[in-house]
Scaffold this motif. Structure first.
Motif, PDB file in Angstrom:
ATOM      1  N   ILE A   1     -10.825 -10.291   9.300  1.00 28.01           N
ATOM      2  CA  ILE A   1     -10.560  -9.137   8.442  1.00 28.01           C
ATOM      3  C   ILE A   1     -11.384  -9.212   7.164  1.00 28.01           C
ATOM      4  O   ILE A   1     -11.905 -10.264   6.788  1.00 28.01           O
ATOM      5  CB  ILE A   1      -9.055  -9.032   8.085  1.00 28.01           C
ATOM      6  CG1 ILE A   1      -8.607 -10.264   7.287  1.00 28.01           C
ATOM      7  CG2 ILE A   1      -8.207  -8.869   9.329  1.00 28.01           C
ATOM      8  CD1 ILE A   1      -7.165 -10.179   6.821  1.00 28.01           C
TER       9      ILE A   1
ATOM     10  N   GLY B   1      -7.802 -13.130  14.297  1.00 31.86           N
ATOM     11  CA  GLY B   1      -8.233 -11.869  13.715  1.00 31.86           C
ATOM     12  C   GLY B   1      -9.224 -12.112  12.596  1.00 31.86           C
ATOM     13  O   GLY B   1      -9.074 -13.068  11.831  1.00 31.86           O
TER      14      GLY B   1
ATOM     15  N   ARG C   1      -4.028  -2.746  11.160  1.00 32.37           N
ATOM     16  CA  ARG C   1      -3.174  -3.852  10.736  1.00 32.37           C
ATOM     17  C   ARG C   1      -2.073  -4.158  11.751  1.00 32.37           C
ATOM     18  O   ARG C   1      -1.798  -5.323  12.064  1.00 32.37           O
ATOM     19  CB  ARG C   1      -2.559  -3.515   9.371  1.00 32.37           C
ATOM     20  CG  ARG C   1      -1.836  -4.670   8.716  1.00 32.37           C
ATOM     21  CD  ARG C   1      -1.266  -4.257   7.378  1.00 32.37           C
ATOM     22  NE  ARG C   1      -2.297  -3.800   6.468  1.00 32.37           N
ATOM     23  CZ  ARG C   1      -2.051  -3.270   5.277  1.00 32.37           C
ATOM     24  NH1 ARG C   1      -0.806  -3.109   4.882  1.00 32.37           N
ATOM     25  NH2 ARG C   1      -3.039  -2.899   4.495  1.00 32.37           N
TER      26      ARG C   1
ATOM     27  N   ALA D   1     -10.412 -14.449   6.837  1.00 32.60           N
ATOM     28  CA  ALA D   1     -10.615 -13.367   5.866  1.00 32.60           C
ATOM     29  C   ALA D   1     -11.921 -13.575   5.106  1.00 32.60           C
ATOM     30  O   ALA D   1     -12.178 -14.675   4.597  1.00 32.60           O
ATOM     31  CB  ALA D   1      -9.445 -13.315   4.883  1.00 32.60           C
TER      32      ALA D   1
ATOM     33  N   GLY E   1      -0.864 -13.201  11.061  1.00 38.39           N
ATOM     34  CA  GLY E   1      -1.673 -11.998  11.132  1.00 38.39           C
ATOM     35  C   GLY E   1      -2.039 -11.430   9.778  1.00 38.39           C
ATOM     36  O   GLY E   1      -1.960 -12.107   8.749  1.00 38.39           O
ATOM     37  N   CYS E   2      -2.420 -10.162   9.776  1.00 39.05           N
ATOM     38  CA  CYS E   2      -2.902  -9.499   8.568  1.00 39.05           C
ATOM     39  C   CYS E   2      -1.807  -9.402   7.507  1.00 39.05           C
ATOM     40  O   CYS E   2      -2.054  -9.599   6.326  1.00 39.05           O
ATOM     41  CB  CYS E   2      -3.422  -8.106   8.938  1.00 39.05           C
ATOM     42  SG  CYS E   2      -4.231  -7.237   7.580  1.00 39.05           S
TER      43      CYS E   2
ATOM     44  N   LEU F   1      -3.509  -5.958  14.825  1.00 31.35           N
ATOM     45  CA  LEU F   1      -3.775  -7.370  14.524  1.00 31.35           C
ATOM     46  C   LEU F   1      -2.485  -8.185  14.500  1.00 31.35           C
ATOM     47  O   LEU F   1      -2.402  -9.254  15.101  1.00 31.35           O
ATOM     48  CB  LEU F   1      -4.481  -7.497  13.170  1.00 31.35           C
ATOM     49  CG  LEU F   1      -5.965  -7.151  13.131  1.00 31.35           C
ATOM     50  CD1 LEU F   1      -6.434  -7.023  11.690  1.00 31.35           C
ATOM     51  CD2 LEU F   1      -6.793  -8.203  13.849  1.00 31.35           C
ATOM     52  N   ASP F   2      -1.471  -7.670  13.792  1.00 35.47           N
ATOM     53  CA  ASP F   2      -0.227  -8.415  13.657  1.00 35.47           C
ATOM     54  C   ASP F   2       0.452  -8.638  15.004  1.00 35.47           C
ATOM     55  O   ASP F   2       1.128  -9.650  15.202  1.00 35.47           O
ATOM     56  CB  ASP F   2       0.735  -7.686  12.715  1.00 35.47           C
ATOM     57  CG  ASP F   2       0.296  -7.770  11.262  1.00 35.47           C
ATOM     58  OD1 ASP F   2      -0.414  -8.737  10.920  1.00 35.47           O
ATOM     59  OD2 ASP F   2       0.649  -6.884  10.474  1.00 35.47           O
TER      60      ASP F   2
ATOM     61  N   TRP G   1      -1.395 -12.650   5.718  1.00 37.45           N
ATOM     62  CA  TRP G   1      -2.474 -12.860   4.746  1.00 37.45           C
ATOM     63  C   TRP G   1      -2.285 -11.979   3.521  1.00 37.45           C
ATOM     64  O   TRP G   1      -2.453 -12.420   2.389  1.00 37.45           O
ATOM     65  CB  TRP G   1      -3.824 -12.551   5.411  1.00 37.45           C
ATOM     66  CG  TRP G   1      -4.967 -12.627   4.468  1.00 37.45           C
ATOM     67  CD1 TRP G   1      -5.540 -13.756   3.940  1.00 37.45           C
ATOM     68  CD2 TRP G   1      -5.696 -11.527   3.918  1.00 37.45           C
ATOM     69  NE1 TRP G   1      -6.578 -13.416   3.106  1.00 37.45           N
ATOM     70  CE2 TRP G   1      -6.697 -12.067   3.072  1.00 37.45           C
ATOM     71  CE3 TRP G   1      -5.608 -10.149   4.059  1.00 37.45           C
ATOM     72  CZ2 TRP G   1      -7.580 -11.262   2.382  1.00 37.45           C
ATOM     73  CZ3 TRP G   1      -6.499  -9.354   3.379  1.00 37.45           C
ATOM     74  CH2 TRP G   1      -7.470  -9.908   2.548  1.00 37.45           C
TER      75      TRP G   1
ATOM     76  N   THR H   1      -5.768 -15.859  11.129  1.00 35.97           N
ATOM     77  CA  THR H   1      -6.628 -14.864  10.497  1.00 35.97           C
ATOM     78  C   THR H   1      -7.753 -15.537   9.731  1.00 35.97           C
ATOM     79  O   THR H   1      -7.531 -16.525   9.024  1.00 35.97           O
ATOM     80  CB  THR H   1      -5.814 -13.991   9.517  1.00 35.97           C
ATOM     81  OG1 THR H   1      -4.769 -13.334  10.244  1.00 35.97           O
ATOM     82  CG2 THR H   1      -6.687 -12.947   8.849  1.00 35.97           C
TER      83      THR H   1
END
Length: 330
Positions: free
Chosen positions: A52, A50, A198, A210, A223-224, A201-202, A227, A208
């Protein structure tokens, strides 16, 4: 609209090489603004990553760099062998407005091939909730959600071992999002996914990347939410007064009375600590809001730094309170 989305018919590409994308010291700037600065990473076959960051932080730019569609300011991007990319475009530029929905998906006839089997285009599009009359209508007549489903219909016809999805859930209904999740989880290839959703994504990603909008790019496992938890958790630091307090304990303390300013400080410390803890809790709660990363005015790294500073000030205040309270008991 009747029916149920069926995304089971995905054309799986040949297996890619073990290394899919290798970025080394990758940097990109626009108008003297760093978007990506000195980013190094290896994406392996089967990774589901992901991407983000706040709006405008450079998520789509990073995808373009990794796909070699954009020339970096410095650094290199290398692709592995047998790479077949299917790209879901955030801007939906792949939709040809004057063609019908069916012609957009099957421009050369009325059938499509799904994993070696022929399927009529109207039957295939029905899997994506397109009724025959909608399938024959010009694409320019579609709503935002219908356009997104059209792109998904095109996407899953492409033989691919690397799926690149830039905001695929925009305008999708909940049922389509859930089924897209299932299809991505079943996908054996590699996935690069940009999304502000969110939960989506999870449920899908295993790692992830970022972006902070100032050139900083960091990688995290999970995942988000993983993070976000790391971002909102203050980094542990040595308590500033712990060593000095231990030193005092090893010596025979001299009895003394509080100075006037110390007495005043002792009186004010509980209220001061309460305010700092309230500020800390407010920032933490703000960072956990679903829309936090959609707001370009928010500053994740700045808020994280504030949390670290507040946590250390709180520790110092408690240590000072304990020390002054001990002196007052003499």
């Amino acid at each position: 609209m009747q029916g149920k989305v069926n995304l089971s018919g995905t054309n799986q590409g040949q297996t890619s090489g073990r290394k899919v994308i290798t970025a080394k010291n990758l940097s990109y700037a626009w108008d003297a603004q760093d978007i990506v600065s000195d980013f190094t990473s290896t994406i392996w076959r089967g990774d589901k990553i992901g991407v983000i960051g706040l709006n405008g932080s450079g998520k789509s730019t990073l995808l373009q760099l990794l796909l070699k569609k954009l020339e970096p300011t410095s650094g290199t991007v290398d692709h592995g062998t047998k790479l077949e990319v299917a790209y879901f475009d955030q801007l939906k530029a792949q939709v040809l407005e004057d063609l019908s929905v069916a012609e957009n998906v099957a421009p050369n006839g009325d059938t499509v091939e799904v994993n070696g089997n022929k399927k009529h285009i109207l039957s295939y599009l029905r899997d994506f909730l397109f009724l025959p009359e909608t399938a024959r209508a010009p694409a320019k007549m579609l709503s935002g959600g219908e356009r997104a489903r059209l792109l998904l219909a095109k996407l899953f016809l492409q033989p691919a071992n690397l799926l690149v999805l830039d905001e695929p859930t925009n305008d999708l209904d909940i049922e389509t999002i859930e089924l897209l999740e299932e299809r991505l989880l079943d996908f054996d290839g590699t996935l690069l996914l940009v999304s502000h959703d969110r939960d989506f994504l999870d449920n899908v990603v295993t790692a992830t990347i970022a972006l902070d909008g100032k050139g900083g790019v960091e990688e995290y496992a999970g995942g988000c939410e993983d993070w976000l938890e790391k971002m909102s958790r203050p980094k542990e630091k040595v308590k500033p007064l712990a060593r000095s307090r231990k030193k005092i304990e090893t010596e025979v303390p001299k009895k003394r009375k509080l100075l006037n300013k110390e007495r005043e400080a002792l009186k004010e410390l509980p209220q001061k600590i309460e305010k700092m803890e309230a500020d800390r809790d407010r920032i933490t709660a703000s960072m956990q809001e679903p829309d936090y990363f959609r707001n370009a005015e928010n500053d994740p790294l700045g808020d994280q730094q504030k949390l670290v500073e507040l946590e250390n000030k709180i520790l110092e205040a408690y240590a000072q309170w304990e020390e002054l309270d001990g002196v007052s008991q003499n």
